[in-house]
Design an enzyme around this catalytic site. Structure first.
Site, PDB file in Angstrom:
ATOM      1  N   ASP A  55      -4.180   6.528  -3.288  1.00 35.63           N
ATOM      2  CA  ASP A  55      -5.848   6.208  -3.362  1.00 35.63           C
ATOM      3  C   ASP A  55      -6.447   5.915  -4.531  1.00 35.63           C
ATOM      4  O   ASP A  55      -7.215   6.554  -5.351  1.00 35.63           O
ATOM      5  CB  ASP A  55      -6.427   7.999  -3.009  1.00 35.63           C
ATOM      6  CG  ASP A  55      -6.694   8.537  -1.710  1.00 35.63           C
ATOM      7  OD1 ASP A  55      -5.791   7.850  -1.005  1.00 35.63           O
ATOM      8  OD2 ASP A  55      -6.510   9.848  -1.271  1.00 35.63           O
ATOM      9  N   LYS A  94      -7.069   6.674   5.456  1.00 40.26           N
ATOM     10  CA  LYS A  94      -7.027   7.707   5.573  1.00 40.26           C
ATOM     11  C   LYS A  94      -8.393   8.779   5.297  1.00 40.26           C
ATOM     12  O   LYS A  94      -8.922   8.307   5.105  1.00 40.26           O
ATOM     13  CB  LYS A  94      -5.683   9.311   5.183  1.00 40.26           C
ATOM     14  CG  LYS A  94      -6.472   9.225   3.937  1.00 40.26           C
ATOM     15  CD  LYS A  94      -4.108   9.936   2.967  1.00 40.26           C
ATOM     16  CE  LYS A  94      -4.818   9.853   1.599  1.00 40.26           C
ATOM     17  NZ  LYS A  94      -5.960  10.844   1.111  1.00 40.26           N
ATOM     18  N   CYS A 132      -5.231  15.421  -3.370  1.00 44.95           N
ATOM     19  CA  CYS A 132      -4.523  14.873  -2.774  1.00 44.95           C
ATOM     20  C   CYS A 132      -3.428  14.310  -3.674  1.00 44.95           C
ATOM     21  O   CYS A 132      -2.692  14.122  -2.270  1.00 44.95           O
ATOM     22  CB  CYS A 132      -5.685  13.096  -2.459  1.00 44.95           C
ATOM     23  SG  CYS A 132      -6.829  13.084  -1.572  1.00 44.95           S
TER      24      CYS A 132
END
Length: 334
Positions: free
Chosen positions: A157, A218, A251
């Site tokens: 990310d 996602k 994450c």
């Protein structure tokens, strides 16, 4: 019990009796069918061949109970199903729990011993039975060795909308570039995720993801989504994941925990991961280290992957690390 190892009349014998009746038009054969094959005594040659053909074309399903961990699920497999068919059935039932890279042994419940025993070589299902899959992994302290052929890089990310919010984001991008360049030099596969790219944008332009094996959007915080699990299953012999990106305490942390839960060794690159808050970042790194995850640095990872000055790519890796990586606020928190 019902799913024990014994049965008064195995399915194989019941099937032979049924085919015998078919071949004689409903009349019983002159003697009972034997366990080694269909008894053809008194049958015409054409009827015998027809019965054998029917047996070959219409495999009888056999009930089996397949167990993994604390779960048990009944299903059916063809008569004579062997190890490969059973493995596929286990994966179909429990794939998300089993994981792609763990080693297992298959066992059958034995009424004689009152316990499970390993399946013998050449095992084939001949009657109702209860089978289980058992992990061969033994919890041990990992030595943390990295080998390029069994390692994959996870870039988590690194997106444009995070730029103004993440502490030391410029430093994190710089170190991430080094890691991806190193992966390209050493032929290491890279998996990239993007958290809700519709709202948070794509991976920053400085990070080149064109050679990545997979770039997947996602909404789940962890990178371990079905597309990533499928990609991992296609890479033989993977043992280690080098993980970096943002945010450390969300994450990255959840990805690391999911990966070790699947039996993989995880190396988090401390100088290539950060959060909006240094407190969250540092407490996450401390927590992850306590769970057995290896917290390391980009230079340590790259040099461990080559391991020798005589490595054919030593000069290229040396050029990548010639200038020390930025400390990105880590030293002030040590």
């Amino acid at each position: 019990g019902e799913w024990g190892n014994g049965s008064a009349w195995p399915h194989s014998l019941r099937r032979e009796a049924l085919l015998s009746l078919v071949a004689t038009g409903g009349e019983a054969p002159s003697r009972a069918p034997g366990p080694r094959g269909l008894n053809l005594t008194g049958f015409g040659e054409g009827k015998a061949e027809a019965a054998q053909l029917k047996m070959a074309e219409a495999p009888v399903p056999v009930p089996v109970l397949l167990c993994f961990a604390s779960f048990c699920r009944p299903c059916a497999v063809p008569l004579g199903a062997g190890h490969e068919v059973l493995v596929q059935k286990f994966l179909a039932l429990y794939g998300g729990l089993i994981g792609a890279h763990r080693k297992f042994v298959m066992q059958q419940y034995s009424a004689e011993w009152g316990d499970y025993i390993d399946l013998p070589k050449g095992f084939a299902v001949s009657e109702r039975c209860k089978l289980r899959l058992v992990s061969l992994q033994v919890p041990i302290t990992s030595l943390g060795n990295l080998v390029a052929s069994s390692t994959v890089f996870f870039c988590c990310d690194m997106q444009e909308r995070f730029r103004p919010a993440i502490k030391y984001f410029g430093d994190i991008i710089s170190v991430g570039q080094r890691l991806l360049q190193g992966a390209d030099i050493l032929g290491i596969r890279v998996i990239v995720t993007e958290q809700y790219p519709k709202g948070l944008g794509s991976t920053v332009a400085e990070i080149d993801v064109t050679s990545a094996k997979l770039v997947v959007p996602k909404t789940k915080f962890s990178m371990v989504v079905p597309e990533v699990e499928a990609a991992l299953s296609e890479i033989p012999g993977i043992q280690s994941v080098v993980l970096f990106g943002v945010e450390t305490h969300v994450c990255v942390q959840q990805t690391a925990l999911d990966l070790i839960g699947r039996g993989l060794e995880v190396h988090i690159v401390a100088d290539a991961t950060s959060s909006r808050s240094m407190m969250d970042r540092m407490f996450a790194l401390e927590r992850l280290a306590r769970t057995g995850i290896i917290v390391t640095t980009s230079e340590a990872v790259l040099l461990q992957l080559i391991g020798d000055k005589e490595h054919p790519h030593f000069k290229e890796i040396q050029n990548l690390i010639k200038a020390s990586a930025p400390e990105s606020g880590l030293l002030s928190k040590v």
